[in-house]
Design an enzyme around this catalytic site. Sequence first.
Site, PDB file in Angstrom:
ATOM      1  N   ALA A 244      34.390  40.605  26.486  1.00  0.00           N
ATOM      2  CA  ALA A 244      34.724  39.243  26.025  1.00  0.00           C
ATOM      3  C   ALA A 244      36.097  39.218  25.356  1.00  0.00           C
ATOM      4  O   ALA A 244      37.105  38.932  26.004  1.00  0.00           O
ATOM      5  CB  ALA A 244      33.636  38.730  25.107  1.00  0.00           C
ATOM      6  N   ARG A 245      36.138  39.571  24.100  1.00  0.00           N
ATOM      7  CA  ARG A 245      37.397  39.685  23.368  1.00  0.00           C
ATOM      8  C   ARG A 245      37.184  40.630  22.198  1.00  0.00           C
ATOM      9  O   ARG A 245      36.083  40.713  21.645  1.00  0.00           O
ATOM     10  CB  ARG A 245      37.835  38.322  22.794  1.00  0.00           C
ATOM     11  CG  ARG A 245      38.544  37.410  23.754  1.00  0.00           C
ATOM     12  CD  ARG A 245      39.910  37.946  24.203  1.00  0.00           C
ATOM     13  NE  ARG A 245      40.575  37.046  25.141  1.00  0.00           N
ATOM     14  CZ  ARG A 245      40.454  37.111  26.474  1.00  0.00           C
ATOM     15  NH1 ARG A 245      39.694  38.035  27.036  1.00  0.00           N
ATOM     16  NH2 ARG A 245      41.111  36.262  27.237  1.00  0.00           N
ATOM     17  N   GLU A 274      44.507  45.057  20.195  1.00  0.00           N
ATOM     18  CA  GLU A 274      45.009  45.174  21.564  1.00  0.00           C
ATOM     19  C   GLU A 274      46.509  44.874  21.582  1.00  0.00           C
ATOM     20  O   GLU A 274      46.912  43.901  20.946  1.00  0.00           O
ATOM     21  CB  GLU A 274      44.236  44.171  22.442  1.00  0.00           C
ATOM     22  CG  GLU A 274      44.327  44.470  23.896  1.00  0.00           C
ATOM     23  CD  GLU A 274      43.370  43.612  24.728  1.00  0.00           C
ATOM     24  OE1 GLU A 274      42.182  43.516  24.395  1.00  0.00           O
ATOM     25  OE2 GLU A 274      43.856  43.034  25.701  1.00  0.00           O
ATOM     26  N   HIS A 292      41.554  46.324  29.384  1.00  0.00           N
ATOM     27  CA  HIS A 292      41.498  44.864  29.652  1.00  0.00           C
ATOM     28  C   HIS A 292      41.728  44.563  31.139  1.00  0.00           C
ATOM     29  O   HIS A 292      42.685  43.886  31.505  1.00  0.00           O
ATOM     30  CB  HIS A 292      42.532  44.122  28.775  1.00  0.00           C
ATOM     31  CG  HIS A 292      42.245  42.653  28.653  1.00  0.00           C
ATOM     32  ND1 HIS A 292      42.593  41.919  27.534  1.00  0.00           N
ATOM     33  CD2 HIS A 292      41.646  41.777  29.491  1.00  0.00           C
ATOM     34  CE1 HIS A 292      42.232  40.656  27.706  1.00  0.00           C
ATOM     35  NE2 HIS A 292      41.645  40.541  28.895  1.00  0.00           N
ATOM     36  N   GLY A 294      39.085  43.383  33.228  1.00  0.00           N
ATOM     37  CA  GLY A 294      37.956  42.610  33.784  1.00  0.00           C
ATOM     38  C   GLY A 294      38.349  41.715  34.955  1.00  0.00           C
ATOM     39  O   GLY A 294      37.671  41.668  35.977  1.00  0.00           O
TER      40      GLY A 294
HETATM   41  N1  LIG Z   1      37.959  41.271  30.112  1.00  0.00           N
HETATM   42  C1  LIG Z   1      38.586  40.411  30.879  1.00  0.00           C
HETATM   43  O1  LIG Z   1      39.500  40.749  31.616  1.00  0.00           O
HETATM   44  C2  LIG Z   1      38.160  38.988  30.857  1.00  0.00           C
HETATM   45  C3  LIG Z   1      37.560  38.456  29.742  1.00  0.00           C
HETATM   46  N2  LIG Z   1      37.181  37.151  29.729  1.00  0.00           N
HETATM   47  C4  LIG Z   1      36.547  36.649  28.500  1.00  0.00           C
HETATM   48  O2  LIG Z   1      35.246  36.181  28.813  1.00  0.00           O
HETATM   49  C5  LIG Z   1      35.045  34.978  28.122  1.00  0.00           C
HETATM   50  C6  LIG Z   1      33.911  34.193  28.735  1.00  0.00           C
HETATM   51  O3  LIG Z   1      34.275  33.702  30.001  1.00  0.00           O
HETATM   52  P1  LIG Z   1      33.373  32.617  30.765  1.00  0.00           P
HETATM   53  O4  LIG Z   1      31.986  33.104  30.884  1.00  0.00           O
HETATM   54  O5  LIG Z   1      34.078  32.240  31.984  1.00  0.00           O
HETATM   55  O6  LIG Z   1      33.438  31.428  29.731  1.00  0.00           O
HETATM   56  P2  LIG Z   1      32.471  30.164  29.657  1.00  0.00           P
HETATM   57  O7  LIG Z   1      33.169  29.190  28.774  1.00  0.00           O
HETATM   58  O8  LIG Z   1      32.067  29.741  31.024  1.00  0.00           O
HETATM   59  O9  LIG Z   1      31.173  30.732  28.924  1.00  0.00           O
HETATM   60  C7  LIG Z   1      31.156  31.217  27.629  1.00  0.00           C
HETATM   61  C8  LIG Z   1      29.820  30.820  27.008  1.00  0.00           C
HETATM   62  O10 LIG Z   1      29.680  31.478  25.751  1.00  0.00           O
HETATM   63  C9  LIG Z   1      28.992  30.570  24.889  1.00  0.00           C
HETATM   64  N3  LIG Z   1      29.157  30.994  23.492  1.00  0.00           N
HETATM   65  C10 LIG Z   1      30.217  30.828  22.674  1.00  0.00           C
HETATM   66  N4  LIG Z   1      29.976  31.400  21.469  1.00  0.00           N
HETATM   67  C11 LIG Z   1      28.740  31.941  21.539  1.00  0.00           C
HETATM   68  C12 LIG Z   1      27.924  32.659  20.613  1.00  0.00           C
HETATM   69  N5  LIG Z   1      28.340  32.922  19.384  1.00  0.00           N
HETATM   70  N6  LIG Z   1      26.711  33.077  21.036  1.00  0.00           N
HETATM   71  C13 LIG Z   1      26.260  32.831  22.282  1.00  0.00           C
HETATM   72  N7  LIG Z   1      26.991  32.122  23.197  1.00  0.00           N
HETATM   73  C14 LIG Z   1      28.214  31.694  22.823  1.00  0.00           C
HETATM   74  C15 LIG Z   1      29.604  29.214  25.236  1.00  0.00           C
HETATM   75  O11 LIG Z   1      28.771  28.168  24.832  1.00  0.00           O
HETATM   76  C16 LIG Z   1      29.714  29.325  26.755  1.00  0.00           C
HETATM   77  O12 LIG Z   1      28.558  28.848  27.392  1.00  0.00           O
HETATM   78  C17 LIG Z   1      36.418  34.314  28.158  1.00  0.00           C
HETATM   79  O13 LIG Z   1      36.561  33.312  27.182  1.00  0.00           O
HETATM   80  C18 LIG Z   1      37.323  35.485  27.905  1.00  0.00           C
HETATM   81  O14 LIG Z   1      37.490  35.668  26.515  1.00  0.00           O
HETATM   82  C19 LIG Z   1      37.370  36.348  30.806  1.00  0.00           C
HETATM   83  C20 LIG Z   1      37.966  36.818  31.941  1.00  0.00           C
HETATM   84  C21 LIG Z   1      38.450  38.170  32.047  1.00  0.00           C
HETATM   85  O1  LIG Z   2      41.030  35.645  31.956  1.00  0.00           O
HETATM   86  C1  LIG Z   2      40.827  36.177  30.864  1.00  0.00           C
HETATM   87  O2  LIG Z   2      40.294  35.601  29.903  1.00  0.00           O
HETATM   88  C2  LIG Z   2      41.232  37.568  30.654  1.00  0.00           C
HETATM   89  O3  LIG Z   2      40.940  38.131  29.627  1.00  0.00           O
HETATM   90  C3  LIG Z   2      42.028  38.266  31.672  1.00  0.00           C
HETATM   91  O4  LIG Z   2      43.169  38.762  31.041  1.00  0.00           O
HETATM   92  P1  LIG Z   2      44.435  39.228  31.917  1.00  0.00           P
HETATM   93  O5  LIG Z   2      44.863  38.028  32.700  1.00  0.00           O
HETATM   94  O6  LIG Z   2      43.955  40.315  32.813  1.00  0.00           O
HETATM   95  O7  LIG Z   2      45.453  39.690  30.922  1.00  0.00           O
END
Ligand SMILES: NC(=O)C1=CN([C@@H]2O[C@H](COP(=O)(O)OP(=O)(O)OC[C@H]3O[C@@H](n4cnc5c(N)ncnc54)[C@H](O)[C@@H]3O)[C@@H](O)[C@H]2O)C=CC1
Ligand SMILES: O=C(O)C(=O)COP(=O)(O)O
Length: 321
Positions: A244-245, A274, A292, A294
Site C-alpha cells: 500500500a504505502r 522511501e 516499489h 507493484g
Molecule cells: N506498490 C505499488 O506499486 C502500488 C501501490 N498502490 C497503493 O495501493 C493503494 C490502493 O489502491 P486501490 O485498491 O486501487 O485503491 P482503491 O481506492 O480502489 O481502494 C482502497 C480502499 O481502501 C479503503 N480504506 C481506506 N482506509 C482504510 C482503512 N483504514 N481500513 C480499511 N480500508 C480502508 C478505501 O475505502 C478503499 O475502498 C493505492 O492508494 C496506493 O497507495 C497502488 C498501485 C501500485
Molecule cells: O500507482 C501507485 O499508486 C504506485 O504506487 C505505483 O508507483 P510507481 O508509479 O511505480 O512509482
Amino acid sequence: MKVLANDGISKAGENTLREAGINILDNRVAQDHVINFINDNNVDVLLVRSATKVRQDLIDACPGLKIIGRGGIGMDNIDVEYAKSKGIKIINTPTASSKSVAELVFGHFISLARFLHESNRLMPLEGETHFNAMKKSFSNAYELSGKTLGVIGFGSIGQEVIKIGIALGMKVTVLTRSPKTEVLTLNFFDGQSVNFEITSTNDMDAFLKEADFISINTPKTNEYIIDTPQFEKMKDGVYIVNTARGGVINEVTLIDFIESGKVAGAALDVFENEPNPELPLLMNPALSLSPHVGGNTVDAQEKIGIELAEQIIKLQKETIR
Ligand SMILES: NC(=O)C1=CN([C@@H]2O[C@H](COP(=O)(O)OP(=O)(O)OC[C@H]3O[C@@H](n4cnc5c(N)ncnc54)[C@H](O)[C@@H]3O)[C@@H](O)[C@H]2O)C=CC1
Ligand SMILES: O=C(O)C(=O)COP(=O)(O)O
C-alpha cells in the site's frame, strides 16, 4: 499542448500523444529544478509516477499548468485538492495496475511461505552440508491453499488480491471501515466466469484472529493501521504483505514481532523512508523486499500510458471546444 512526463511514460502512451499532435518532453528533471523547467518550457501538462512530488509550492510557482496526471493509482505525492482549487485538472489511472499489484502480493506470499527470498540469498554458499541444512530449515513451509487470506481495503487492488486467493483455494476475510458487500467476477481464460459475493467486516479484532496471510491494500493513511495492539491480536505465525504505502504499518514494531516469532514473515514493497528503507529492514531474513514495483510491469505501464494519453487528448478537445 506540451507534456512533461517527469517519471517516464510507456512508448505506447508517448506514441498516442504524438499521434494526436501533442508535444511530449521525455526529460527527467530533478525535483529542485522542476518548477524552472515547467516555466521555461511552457509545460501545460505534468505527468508523474511516485517519485516527483507535486506540492503547493510547485503548483503556486507554475500558473501555466493545466493538467497534472498520475501514471498510477496513489495520489499521495500530489496536493490534489489544492491543485483543483487552482483550476488544475487532476487525472490518474485507477485500475490499470491493480492486477500487477495483486500478483506481486502473491509473489511475496509464496516467497515468504516457501523461503524463496532467503533461498536466493543463501544458495550461492556451496557444500552438501549447507544444502541439506537449508533444506531442513526451509521445511517449516506452508501451502496457501486452505489458509485464510485477510485483505485490508476492498478497492480495486484488494478485489484482485481476493480473486487470486479464491483461485488458490483460500478462505477470505476482508476488513473495511464499514461493512460492505461486493459481487466479484473470476474470469477464466476460455471466456467463462464465476461470480461470488463477499461481505467485509469492520471488526478489526475478529479479522486479526482469523487471518493467516494479511495483505494491506489501502491508500496512505495518517496513522498506522497495523501497530502493536494489532500485531498482538494476530495469529501466531502470521504472514503480512504491504504494497500500500509506507506508514500503514509500523516498520519498527514489525521487526519486534518478527523477532518474537509472532510474525513468521513479512514483505514490503513500500517504505516509511522511501527510497532509503531503514537498514534493519534491509538486513532481516524474514523480510521479502521489493523496491516499489507493484505497478511496475510492462503490461500495467502500457495501459497506464495509453489511459493517461487518452484522458489528456479528451481534455484538450473539451478545452478547445
Ligand atoms: N506498490 C505499488 O506499486 C502500488 C501501490 N498502490 C497503493 O495501493 C493503494 C490502493 O489502491 P486501490 O485498491 O486501487 O485503491 P482503491 O481506492 O480502489 O481502494 C482502497 C480502499 O481502501 C479503503 N480504506 C481506506 N482506509 C482504510 C482503512 N483504514 N481500513 C480499511 N480500508 C480502508 C478505501 O475505502 C478503499 O475502498 C493505492 O492508494 C496506493 O497507495 C497502488 C498501485 C501500485
Ligand atoms: O500507482 C501507485 O499508486 C504506485 O504506487 C505505483 O508507483 P510507481 O508509479 O511505480 O512509482
